[in-house]
Design a protein around this motif. Structure first.
Motif, mmCIF file in Angstrom:
data_model
loop_
_atom_site.group_PDB
_atom_site.id
_atom_site.type_symbol
_atom_site.label_atom_id
_atom_site.label_comp_id
_atom_site.label_asym_id
_atom_site.label_seq_id
_atom_site.Cartn_x
_atom_site.Cartn_y
_atom_site.Cartn_z
ATOM 1 N N TRP A 55 37.722 44.445 -1.646
ATOM 2 C CA TRP A 55 37.502 43.730 -0.380
ATOM 3 C C TRP A 55 36.231 42.887 -0.423
ATOM 4 O O TRP A 55 36.183 41.800 0.139
ATOM 5 C CB TRP A 55 37.431 44.723 0.788
ATOM 6 C CG TRP A 55 38.801 45.165 1.213
ATOM 7 C CD1 TRP A 55 39.393 46.367 0.961
ATOM 8 C CD2 TRP A 55 39.759 44.394 1.931
ATOM 9 N NE1 TRP A 55 40.668 46.394 1.467
ATOM 10 C CE2 TRP A 55 40.915 45.187 2.080
ATOM 11 C CE3 TRP A 55 39.767 43.105 2.452
ATOM 12 C CZ2 TRP A 55 42.049 44.748 2.735
ATOM 13 C CZ3 TRP A 55 40.903 42.663 3.117
ATOM 14 C CH2 TRP A 55 42.021 43.480 3.244
ATOM 15 N N LYS A 56 35.193 43.386 -1.085
ATOM 16 C CA LYS A 56 33.934 42.641 -1.150
ATOM 17 C C LYS A 56 34.143 41.282 -1.833
ATOM 18 O O LYS A 56 33.583 40.277 -1.410
ATOM 19 C CB LYS A 56 32.872 43.450 -1.888
ATOM 20 C CG LYS A 56 32.381 44.654 -1.117
ATOM 21 C CD LYS A 56 31.344 45.426 -1.911
ATOM 22 C CE LYS A 56 30.903 46.664 -1.137
ATOM 23 N NZ LYS A 56 29.923 47.458 -1.880
ATOM 24 N N VAL A 57 34.944 41.284 -2.892
ATOM 25 C CA VAL A 57 35.214 40.040 -3.604
ATOM 26 C C VAL A 57 35.980 39.074 -2.698
ATOM 27 O O VAL A 57 35.694 37.873 -2.651
ATOM 28 C CB VAL A 57 36.008 40.311 -4.900
ATOM 29 C CG1 VAL A 57 36.473 39.016 -5.553
ATOM 30 C CG2 VAL A 57 35.173 41.136 -5.865
ATOM 31 N N LEU A 58 36.951 39.603 -1.948
ATOM 32 C CA LEU A 58 37.726 38.761 -1.031
ATOM 33 C C LEU A 58 36.853 38.172 0.070
ATOM 34 O O LEU A 58 36.993 37.005 0.433
ATOM 35 C CB LEU A 58 38.879 39.562 -0.422
ATOM 36 C CG LEU A 58 39.992 39.965 -1.381
ATOM 37 C CD1 LEU A 58 41.011 40.842 -0.667
ATOM 38 C CD2 LEU A 58 40.675 38.738 -1.970
ATOM 39 N N VAL A 59 35.930 38.969 0.601
ATOM 40 C CA VAL A 59 35.040 38.485 1.653
ATOM 41 C C VAL A 59 34.141 37.378 1.111
ATOM 42 O O VAL A 59 33.971 36.322 1.746
ATOM 43 C CB VAL A 59 34.200 39.651 2.240
ATOM 44 C CG1 VAL A 59 33.093 39.114 3.133
ATOM 45 C CG2 VAL A 59 35.106 40.595 3.016
ATOM 46 N N VAL A 60 33.553 37.586 -0.059
ATOM 47 C CA VAL A 60 32.689 36.573 -0.654
ATOM 48 C C VAL A 60 33.486 35.294 -0.928
ATOM 49 O O VAL A 60 33.027 34.183 -0.640
ATOM 50 C CB VAL A 60 32.029 37.100 -1.954
ATOM 51 C CG1 VAL A 60 31.349 35.975 -2.715
ATOM 52 C CG2 VAL A 60 31.047 38.213 -1.630
#
Length: 199
Positions: free
Chosen positions: A56-61
């Motif tokens: 999810w962190k990668v998607l948010v960034v």
């Protein structure tokens, strides 16, 4: 069974990576491809992401980085501004022609904005079509001089586009076209016939 599944997954991933590489290579080496064609890398990348979804962190960034860029780069398409200056004067001038009059232009948007149409073969007047000989001075003059297409004008807005067809002005003059200037860069070659009279 897990080894067979791993082997199948490896083959699918390899195929998708090859797909991405081939599309990128085509975009780099083929001059006829436009920047918009980069969208062709989305399907294989989406399939790769579906095989192993990123955290999810990668998607948010990725969203924080790409969404503002997408909004900025599409604003002029989603909410186009009106023409100003000589372009606005040209569009107002074109609006005075009969509604079924057609025009050929190296900038078809100006024609469509005035409520008119172009002959089908000249809906796409990109540089690539001039470079590969799909549109030539002869084909342009032939379409402009045809009595069946109701062409009332040929619009030249760029010296690198229709403006590079050096003998165009003389060839059109032989078919009763005369130039009307809109500033220093825009020339409309108007047809001097009864149908094409401004109303």
């Amino acid at each position: 069974a897990s080894r067979v599944g791993d082997r199948a997954l490896t083959i699918v991933v390899a195929f998708l990576v090859l797909w991405v590489v081939l599309v990128v290579a085509l975009l780099v080496w083929e001059p006829a491809m436009w920047r918009a064609h980069v969208a062709h890398v989305v399907p294989p990348l989406a399939l790769l992401a579906a095989l192993r979804p990123p955290p999810w962190k990668v998607l948010v960034v990725a969203g924080v980085v790409t969404v503002p860029f997408a909004i900025v780069s599409t604003t002029s398409i989603l909410w186009p501004g009106g023409y100003t200056g000589q372009q606005a004067a040209l569009v107002r001038h074109l609006e005075g022609f009969p509604s079924d009059a057609r025009f050929i232009s190296d900038d078809p948007g100006l024609i469509w904005r005035s409520g008119h149409d172009t002959p089908g073969w000249f809906a796409d007047t990109s540089y690539q079509r001039l470079d590969d000989g799909s549109i030539t001075e002869a084909s342009l003059v032939q379409a402009a001089s045809s009595s069946t297409d109701d062409v009332c004008g040929v619009l030249v807005t760029s010296p690198q586009h229709f403006g590079r067809l050096g003998g165009l002005a003389d060839a059109l003059a032989a078919h009763d076209y005369h130039p009307v200037q809109f500033g220093s860069k825009i020339t409309l070659y108007e047809r001097d016939t009864g149908f094409c009279r401004i109303q």
